[in-house]
Design an enzyme around this catalytic site. Structure first.
Site, short mmCIF file in Angstrom:
data_model
loop_
_atom_site.label_atom_id
_atom_site.label_comp_id
_atom_site.label_asym_id
_atom_site.label_seq_id
_atom_site.Cartn_x
_atom_site.Cartn_y
_atom_site.Cartn_z
CD GLU A 275 -2.81 -1.03 -0.17
OE1 GLU A 275 -3.24 0.05 -0.64
OE2 GLU A 275 -2.98 -2.12 -0.75
CD1 TRP A 278 -1.20 0.02 -4.05
CD2 TRP A 278 -1.73 1.24 -5.85
NE1 TRP A 278 -1.70 -0.83 -5.01
CE2 TRP A 278 -2.04 -0.12 -6.13
CE3 TRP A 278 -1.98 2.19 -6.84
CZ2 TRP A 278 -2.58 -0.53 -7.34
CZ3 TRP A 278 -2.53 1.78 -8.06
CH2 TRP A 278 -2.82 0.44 -8.30
CD1 TRP A 306 -17.26 13.74 -18.25
CD2 TRP A 306 -17.71 12.35 -16.56
NE1 TRP A 306 -16.15 12.93 -18.07
CE2 TRP A 306 -16.40 12.06 -17.02
CE3 TRP A 306 -18.21 11.58 -15.51
CZ2 TRP A 306 -15.61 11.07 -16.48
CZ3 TRP A 306 -17.41 10.60 -14.96
CH2 TRP A 306 -16.13 10.34 -15.43
CG ASN A 342 -8.53 2.60 0.15
OD1 ASN A 342 -8.37 3.58 -0.57
ND2 ASN A 342 -8.42 1.36 -0.30
CD1 TRP A 360 -12.15 11.62 -13.22
CD2 TRP A 360 -10.93 12.89 -11.83
NE1 TRP A 360 -11.08 12.10 -13.93
CE2 TRP A 360 -10.30 12.88 -13.09
CE3 TRP A 360 -10.34 13.62 -10.81
CZ2 TRP A 360 -9.12 13.57 -13.37
CZ3 TRP A 360 -9.17 14.32 -11.08
CH2 TRP A 360 -8.57 14.29 -12.34
CD1 TRP A 383 -10.40 11.95 -5.54
CD2 TRP A 383 -12.34 11.26 -6.43
NE1 TRP A 383 -11.36 12.04 -4.57
CE2 TRP A 383 -12.56 11.64 -5.09
CE3 TRP A 383 -13.40 10.79 -7.18
CZ2 TRP A 383 -13.81 11.54 -4.50
CZ3 TRP A 383 -14.66 10.69 -6.59
CH2 TRP A 383 -14.86 11.07 -5.26
P1 FAD Z 1 -3.33 2.09 5.36
O1 FAD Z 1 -4.17 1.00 4.78
O2 FAD Z 1 -2.84 1.90 6.72
O3 FAD Z 1 -2.13 2.31 4.33
C1 FAD Z 1 -0.85 2.77 4.71
C2 FAD Z 1 -0.44 3.95 3.88
O4 FAD Z 1 -0.29 3.59 2.51
C3 FAD Z 1 -1.43 5.09 3.88
O5 FAD Z 1 -1.27 5.90 5.01
C4 FAD Z 1 -1.10 5.81 2.58
O6 FAD Z 1 0.00 6.67 2.74
C5 FAD Z 1 -0.69 4.66 1.68
N1 FAD Z 1 -1.83 4.22 0.87
C6 FAD Z 1 -2.76 3.30 1.20
N2 FAD Z 1 -3.62 3.12 0.18
C7 FAD Z 1 -3.23 3.96 -0.80
C8 FAD Z 1 -3.72 4.26 -2.10
N3 FAD Z 1 -4.78 3.62 -2.62
N4 FAD Z 1 -3.09 5.20 -2.84
C9 FAD Z 1 -2.00 5.83 -2.36
N5 FAD Z 1 -1.49 5.60 -1.13
C10 FAD Z 1 -2.10 4.68 -0.37
N6 FAD Z 1 -4.62 8.87 0.37
C11 FAD Z 1 -3.99 9.95 0.85
O7 FAD Z 1 -3.01 9.82 1.60
N7 FAD Z 1 -4.40 11.21 0.51
C12 FAD Z 1 -5.46 11.42 -0.31
O8 FAD Z 1 -5.79 12.58 -0.62
C13 FAD Z 1 -6.17 10.29 -0.79
N8 FAD Z 1 -7.28 10.44 -1.56
C14 FAD Z 1 -7.93 9.32 -2.02
C15 FAD Z 1 -9.07 9.47 -2.83
C16 FAD Z 1 -9.75 8.36 -3.31
C17 FAD Z 1 -10.97 8.55 -4.18
C18 FAD Z 1 -9.30 7.07 -2.97
C19 FAD Z 1 -10.03 5.87 -3.49
C20 FAD Z 1 -8.18 6.90 -2.19
C21 FAD Z 1 -7.48 8.02 -1.70
N9 FAD Z 1 -6.35 7.87 -0.88
C22 FAD Z 1 -5.70 8.99 -0.43
C23 FAD Z 1 -5.77 6.54 -0.62
C24 FAD Z 1 -6.25 5.82 0.65
O9 FAD Z 1 -7.64 5.85 0.73
C25 FAD Z 1 -5.66 6.42 1.92
O10 FAD Z 1 -4.27 6.56 1.81
C26 FAD Z 1 -5.95 5.49 3.13
O11 FAD Z 1 -7.33 5.32 3.29
C27 FAD Z 1 -5.34 6.11 4.37
O12 FAD Z 1 -5.65 5.35 5.50
P2 FAD Z 1 -4.53 4.55 6.28
O13 FAD Z 1 -3.36 5.42 6.54
O14 FAD Z 1 -5.19 3.91 7.45
O15 FAD Z 1 -4.14 3.45 5.19
#
Ligand code: FAD
Length: 471
Positions: A275, A278, A306, A342, A360, A383
């Site tokens: 993750e 990503w 759209w 997420n 989006w 997005w």
């Molecule tokens: P955990 O599951 O604990 O993941 C650990 C870390 O991995 C996160 O803190 C984050 O830095 C990174 N990560 C995890 N999933 C993703 C992902 N899909 N893409 C990129 N990095 C990821 N994340 C943001 O940090 N900022 C945003 O503005 C953001 N906007 C989003 C918008 C949409 C529409 C979607 C679908 C996802 C977005 N995310 C964003 C990705 C993700 O949802 C969040 O990083 C995650 O929910 C953060 O929670 P966590 O730290 O508990 O994640």
């Protein structure tokens, strides 16, 4: 002892801070500064939730610096002129900072570096935010990656974590130069108390980041692969705002997880690090494709019809009044705590871009203003992924059914009940689709929308038809 300006930005920590370390390694006393210059971030100046977080994170950083005999000096931009003036007034030999990768900021920072160097000042930037900087991984043809799996395979083949660095217990004190302005003068804190719920959940700053990491390691890390998809559980690390603001280095997170690595934990740790992958990938994409903050990555969507943005419907989505409980729960979670799980980000995004057929960008803007972890790279990737328009995206024709999503990932309806409490007295599965029993819904929650703002089947059909027509 000579002086160096250490220019803090999205690296609001002392440990593992390469810019701070560079100053100390050069034998220079750090003058720690933060310069507020939202105008220089163009259309993507930080939003309200982000600012509210930054206010507290700057306060936490100042406290940490004072504990070590130093302090944080705050200024208003313009940035270059402020740095030039600080170099003069603090008699500094060098300016050090950690790189940011948002397109406008990259361009600005390159110009700042050039100008400072031209005037004879040492100006050096460092990597404080990523495991792999956006230009460091290339395809066999020498270009950027557009698909995550090969990108990540390449990253793992070149895996090398920077060594951990602990900031000294005491820092040299610098008395010369201006003190700057008071934190309140930056006007980052919310003027209305909409953010009070945030601070029951979050502790901005380096100490809060380390605590969140410990909580994760002691708890949700074991079983992360399964629990990461469950919004009804605290199944993820909630490190995203801490990582965005650089309150902890990603390599420190990985190293801490690795100390827990056993045959049993390895699959969960690998899933977590993926993750983080990503996050790396999103920064790679944004650097190489800077227009994707506004433009669809996939050109097919130039021809996509759209729906015309209906402001009442968009407002219903923003406020959690769509009549679809899992969507409403997510949007209310976002408003109340500045974060959303997420899985639910994907559900509310699919609902907006597919059932409502709203571009989006509309969703990205709202998230930008309301997320404490709002991050240009991650938000753009998220997005474009859920909107189906991105580089390595979920295809547009994969329309999430919000009822089956709720039944699968919130099986007892606890998540819905916690954010849409008026539905808590409905049993599952009705709690996820209350319109199917109008009489009971009216009796239990008369104020809740009687029907979804878009019929689920009709919205799905219209989305698929529009997609077909865009071929
Ligand atoms: P955990 O599951 O604990 O993941 C650990 C870390 O991995 C996160 O803190 C984050 O830095 C990174 N990560 C995890 N999933 C993703 C992902 N899909 N893409 C990129 N990095 C990821 N994340 C943001 O940090 N900022 C945003 O503005 C953001 N906007 C989003 C918008 C949409 C529409 C979607 C679908 C996802 C977005 N995310 C964003 C990705 C993700 O949802 C969040 O990083 C995650 O929910 C953060 O929670 P966590 O730290 O508990 O994640």
């Amino acid at each position: 002892m000579g002086h160096a300006i250490v220019w803090f930005r999205n690296d609001l920590r002392l440990d593992d801070n390469p810019a701070l370390r560079a100053a100390l390694d050069a034998g220079l006393a750090p003058v720690c500064v933060y310069i507020h210059a939202p105008d220089e971030e163009g259309d993507w100046a930080p939003g309200a939730a982000s600012n509210a977080w930054r206010h507290r994170s700057l306060a936490a950083l100042d406290t940490e610096l004072r504990r070590r005999g130093s302090r944080l000096r705050l200024f208003h931009g313009p940035t270059l002129a402020t740095l030039q003036s600080l170099v003069q007034t603090c008699d500094a030999e060098a300016v050090f900072w950690n790189r940011r990768y948002d397109p406008l900021i990259e361009t600005r920072d390159a110009a700042i570096k050039r100008s400072l160097r031209e005037s004879g000042v040492q100006a050096d930037s460092h990597n404080g935010a990523l495991l792999f900087e956006p230009w460091s991984l290339q395809t066999g043809q020498g270009g950027p990656y557009k698909v995550f799996t090969p990108f990540w395979r390449k990253a793992l083949s070149e895996w090398q974590l920077p060594e951990a660095w602990t900031a000294p217990r005491m820092l040299p004190k610098v008395d010369s130069g201006p003190s700057g302005v008071a934190l309140d003068d930056l006007h980052l804190a919310a003027t209305l108390p909409w953010d009070t719920g945030f601070w029951q959940l979050w502790q901005p700053g380096e100490a809060g980041a380390h605590e969140a990491l410990e909580v994760f390691i002691d708890g949700a890390m074991r079983g992360y692969r399964a629990s990461r998809d469950r919004p009804d559980q605290a199944g993820t690390s909630r490190l995203s705002p801490h990582l965005h603001f650089g309150e902890i280095a990603p390599w420190r997170v990985v190293a801490a997880l690795d100390t827990e690595r056993t045959a049993a934990t390895a699959p969960d740790i690998d899933a977590y690090v993926r993750e983080l992958g990503w996050r790396e990938f999103s920064h790679h994409l944004l650097h190489h494709f800077p227009k994707t903050t506004e433009q669809d990555f996939n050109p097919r969507f130039k021809r996509f019809q759209w729906a015309r943005a209906d402001s009442a419907q968009i407002e219903a989505w923003r406020r959690g009044r769509t009549g679809v409980p899992i969507v409403d729960a997510g949007m209310r979670e976002l408003w109340n705590v500045g974060w959303m799980h997420n899985r639910v980000r994907m559900i509310v995004g699919s609902w907006l871009c597919k059932h409502m057929r709203i571009h989006w960008r509309e969703g990205a803007r709202w998230f930008w203003d309301t997320l404490v972890d709002a991050d240009l790279a991650n938000n753009t990737l998220g997005w474009q992924w859920i909107g189906g328009t991105g580089a390595d995206a979920s295809p547009y024709f994969r329309v999430f059914n919000p009822v089956t999503q709720a039944e699968k990932f919130d099986p007892r309806g606890d998540y819905i009940a916690s954010w849409v409490p008026e539905l808590a007295d409905l049993p599952m599965p009705l709690r996820a689709s209350p319109w199917t029993d109008p009489k009971l819904l009216e009796a239990v929650a008369p104020g809740y929308p009687a029907q979804p703002i878009v019929d689920l089947a009709a919205g799905r059909e219209a989305a698929l038809a529009a997609y077909q027509a865009s071929r």
